[in-house]
Design an enzyme around this catalytic site. Structure first.
Site, mmCIF file in Angstrom:
data_model
loop_
_atom_site.group_PDB
_atom_site.id
_atom_site.type_symbol
_atom_site.label_atom_id
_atom_site.label_comp_id
_atom_site.label_asym_id
_atom_site.label_seq_id
_atom_site.Cartn_x
_atom_site.Cartn_y
_atom_site.Cartn_z
ATOM 1 N N TYR A 181 -13.692 7.287 -13.311
ATOM 2 C CA TYR A 181 -13.615 6.041 -12.524
ATOM 3 C C TYR A 181 -14.303 4.911 -13.292
ATOM 4 O O TYR A 181 -13.764 3.807 -13.384
ATOM 5 C CB TYR A 181 -14.295 6.274 -11.176
ATOM 6 C CG TYR A 181 -14.313 5.083 -10.241
ATOM 7 C CD1 TYR A 181 -13.189 4.744 -9.488
ATOM 8 C CD2 TYR A 181 -15.458 4.309 -10.076
ATOM 9 C CE1 TYR A 181 -13.213 3.675 -8.606
ATOM 10 C CE2 TYR A 181 -15.497 3.239 -9.197
ATOM 11 C CZ TYR A 181 -14.365 2.919 -8.457
ATOM 12 O OH TYR A 181 -14.395 1.851 -7.594
ATOM 13 N N THR A 232 -16.616 0.686 2.907
ATOM 14 C CA THR A 232 -15.199 0.832 3.246
ATOM 15 C C THR A 232 -14.947 2.328 3.468
ATOM 16 O O THR A 232 -15.795 3.161 3.121
ATOM 17 C CB THR A 232 -14.315 0.358 2.082
ATOM 18 O OG1 THR A 232 -14.563 1.226 0.980
ATOM 19 C CG2 THR A 232 -14.622 -1.079 1.686
ATOM 20 N N ASN A 243 -6.073 -4.896 -5.937
ATOM 21 C CA ASN A 243 -7.198 -4.259 -5.252
ATOM 22 C C ASN A 243 -7.015 -2.755 -5.078
ATOM 23 O O ASN A 243 -7.998 -2.024 -5.019
ATOM 24 C CB ASN A 243 -7.339 -4.938 -3.869
ATOM 25 C CG ASN A 243 -8.176 -4.140 -2.907
ATOM 26 O OD1 ASN A 243 -9.400 -4.100 -3.036
ATOM 27 N ND2 ASN A 243 -7.537 -3.488 -1.944
ATOM 28 N N ASP A 280 0.874 -1.183 0.000
ATOM 29 C CA ASP A 280 0.000 0.000 0.000
ATOM 30 C C ASP A 280 0.904 1.225 0.000
ATOM 31 O O ASP A 280 2.092 1.137 0.334
ATOM 32 C CB ASP A 280 -0.890 0.008 1.259
ATOM 33 C CG ASP A 280 -2.168 0.822 1.090
ATOM 34 O OD1 ASP A 280 -3.259 0.239 1.048
ATOM 35 O OD2 ASP A 280 -2.061 2.075 0.981
HETATM 36 N N1 NAD Z 1 -15.968 0.661 -1.571
HETATM 37 C C1 NAD Z 1 -16.690 0.593 -2.672
HETATM 38 O O1 NAD Z 1 -17.870 0.965 -2.704
HETATM 39 C C2 NAD Z 1 -16.085 0.007 -3.931
HETATM 40 C C3 NAD Z 1 -16.973 -0.425 -4.924
HETATM 41 C C4 NAD Z 1 -16.435 -0.968 -6.083
HETATM 42 C C5 NAD Z 1 -15.073 -1.090 -6.227
HETATM 43 N N2 NAD Z 1 -14.236 -0.658 -5.229
HETATM 44 C C6 NAD Z 1 -12.799 -0.834 -5.433
HETATM 45 O O2 NAD Z 1 -12.283 -1.613 -4.375
HETATM 46 C C7 NAD Z 1 -10.879 -1.359 -4.257
HETATM 47 C C8 NAD Z 1 -10.537 -1.152 -2.817
HETATM 48 O O3 NAD Z 1 -11.193 0.017 -2.360
HETATM 49 P P1 NAD Z 1 -11.791 0.182 -0.888
HETATM 50 O O4 NAD Z 1 -13.238 0.394 -1.052
HETATM 51 O O5 NAD Z 1 -11.303 -0.886 -0.013
HETATM 52 O O6 NAD Z 1 -11.173 1.606 -0.532
HETATM 53 P P2 NAD Z 1 -10.159 2.116 0.583
HETATM 54 O O7 NAD Z 1 -9.953 3.536 0.243
HETATM 55 O O8 NAD Z 1 -10.649 1.721 1.923
HETATM 56 O O9 NAD Z 1 -8.820 1.274 0.294
HETATM 57 C C9 NAD Z 1 -8.028 1.499 -0.835
HETATM 58 C C10 NAD Z 1 -6.573 1.306 -0.460
HETATM 59 O O10 NAD Z 1 -5.789 1.498 -1.642
HETATM 60 C C11 NAD Z 1 -4.656 2.263 -1.280
HETATM 61 N N3 NAD Z 1 -4.130 2.955 -2.447
HETATM 62 C C12 NAD Z 1 -4.614 4.044 -3.075
HETATM 63 N N4 NAD Z 1 -3.819 4.396 -4.088
HETATM 64 C C13 NAD Z 1 -2.794 3.518 -4.104
HETATM 65 C C14 NAD Z 1 -1.654 3.357 -4.914
HETATM 66 N N5 NAD Z 1 -1.370 4.213 -5.914
HETATM 67 N N6 NAD Z 1 -0.827 2.331 -4.660
HETATM 68 C C15 NAD Z 1 -1.076 1.474 -3.640
HETATM 69 N N7 NAD Z 1 -2.132 1.585 -2.821
HETATM 70 C C16 NAD Z 1 -2.980 2.610 -3.051
HETATM 71 C C17 NAD Z 1 -5.141 3.213 -0.204
HETATM 72 O O11 NAD Z 1 -4.048 3.722 0.567
HETATM 73 C C18 NAD Z 1 -6.067 2.316 0.578
HETATM 74 O O12 NAD Z 1 -5.389 1.649 1.634
HETATM 75 C C19 NAD Z 1 -10.588 -0.166 -5.165
HETATM 76 O O13 NAD Z 1 -10.027 -0.606 -6.368
HETATM 77 C C20 NAD Z 1 -11.972 0.425 -5.400
HETATM 78 O O14 NAD Z 1 -12.035 1.151 -6.593
HETATM 79 C C21 NAD Z 1 -14.711 -0.119 -4.084
#
Ligand code: NAD
Length: 255
Positions: A156, A191, A90, A40
């Protein structure tokens, strides 16, 4: 442990593991016997996750928009554990709600660099590591915004559509090498990305109510409801699913 969810001695790489889905996955894979490589941007968050895990874990600061840092995660898996079995791409970012006619280069570039190139760089090195042993599992994190239009988050949505194109293409290219590549497509889930995200109502609660309206179950997902499906998609028993982009969405895509 049920063999379908037994990951004993599997080497699992997870990007974006300091928060949200990635953090929950680290906890769940570790509890099921996996050896982890977690990365991360947020190293303090990663260390805090690692401290809660009983099993082997390697912590690496990794910005997925940088190819050498994605490669370093794979190298760590090989150096520390001798192989890479499962990789979960992820890490990702959203962006503020903005209509398409106001889209900026800055937003587009960030989406491209992190949400698209991050998956390309990850898969490139993960596949290289998996090919010699002739098996492996890659799970990419797309979104419901990758399966259809997503008002006011067009960059996005475009990036998450790209993740699906990459997933399907890799699935076809590497099927004969024994590597399965799938994607998960969650609806809005609580999240930090969403729970602490931009308000579109007066309060967090009203914002979540507005987001939940398009879901037949009229609520947002809980992180574990998504990560449970991700675990099942990586299960050793799930050996014939390849190139699939699975909606976990409270029924939204059925409408
Ligand atoms: N939460 C939702 O509603 C949702 C829905 C669909 C898809 N997603 C996808 O799920 C995945 C995880 O998201 P989440 O909801 O757990 O969000 P989150 O913000 O809780 O976690 C995302 C993590 O990614 C890390 N991150 C960001 N940019 C980064 C980079 N350049 N390199 C390495 N790490 C990086 C952040 O520091 C964070 O720890 C993402 O790809 C997001 O697009 C989330």
């Amino acid at each position: 442990m049920d063999s379908l969810l037994d990951f004993t001695d599997k080497v699992v790489l997870i990007t974006g593991a300091a928060s949200g889905f990635g953090k929950q996955l680290a906890i769940d894979f570790s509890a099921r016997g996996a050896k982890l490589v977690i990365g991360d941007l947020n190293i303090e968050g990663l260390n805090a996750v690692a401290e809660t895990l009983a099993g082997p874990v390697t912590v690496i600061k990794c910005d997925v928009s940088k190819e050498d840092e994605c490669k370093a995660m794979v190298d760590a898996a090989i150096e520390n554990y001798g192989q890479l079995d499962i990789a979960i791409n992820n890490a990702g970012i959203s962006h503020g709600y903005i209509p398409l006619h106001q889209m900026t280069d800055e937003i587009m570039d960030l989406q491209f660099d992190i949400n698209i190139k991050g998956v390309v760089y990850g898969m490139k090195h993960q596949i290289e590591a998996m090919m010699p042993k002739g098996d492996g599992v890659i799970l990419n994190v797309s979104s419901m915004a990758g399966l259809g239009g997503a008002p006011n988050i067009s960059a996005y949505s475009a990036a998450k559509h790209a993740v699906i194109g990459l997933t399907k293409t890799a699935a076809v290219e590497y099927a004969r090498k024994g590597i399965r590549v799938n994607a998960v497509c969650p609806f809005f889930t609580l999240t930090p990305m969403v729970a602490d995200g931009e308000l579109i109502g007066d309060t967090k609660e009203s914002t979540q109510e507005i987001l939940a309206r398009s879901c037949p179950m009229k609520r947002l997902g809980q992180p574990v409801e998504i990560t449970n499906v991700m675990l099942m998609m990586c299960s050793p028993g799930n050996s014939f699913m390849n190139g699939q982009c699975i909606a976990v969405d409270g029924g939204m895509s059925a409408m």
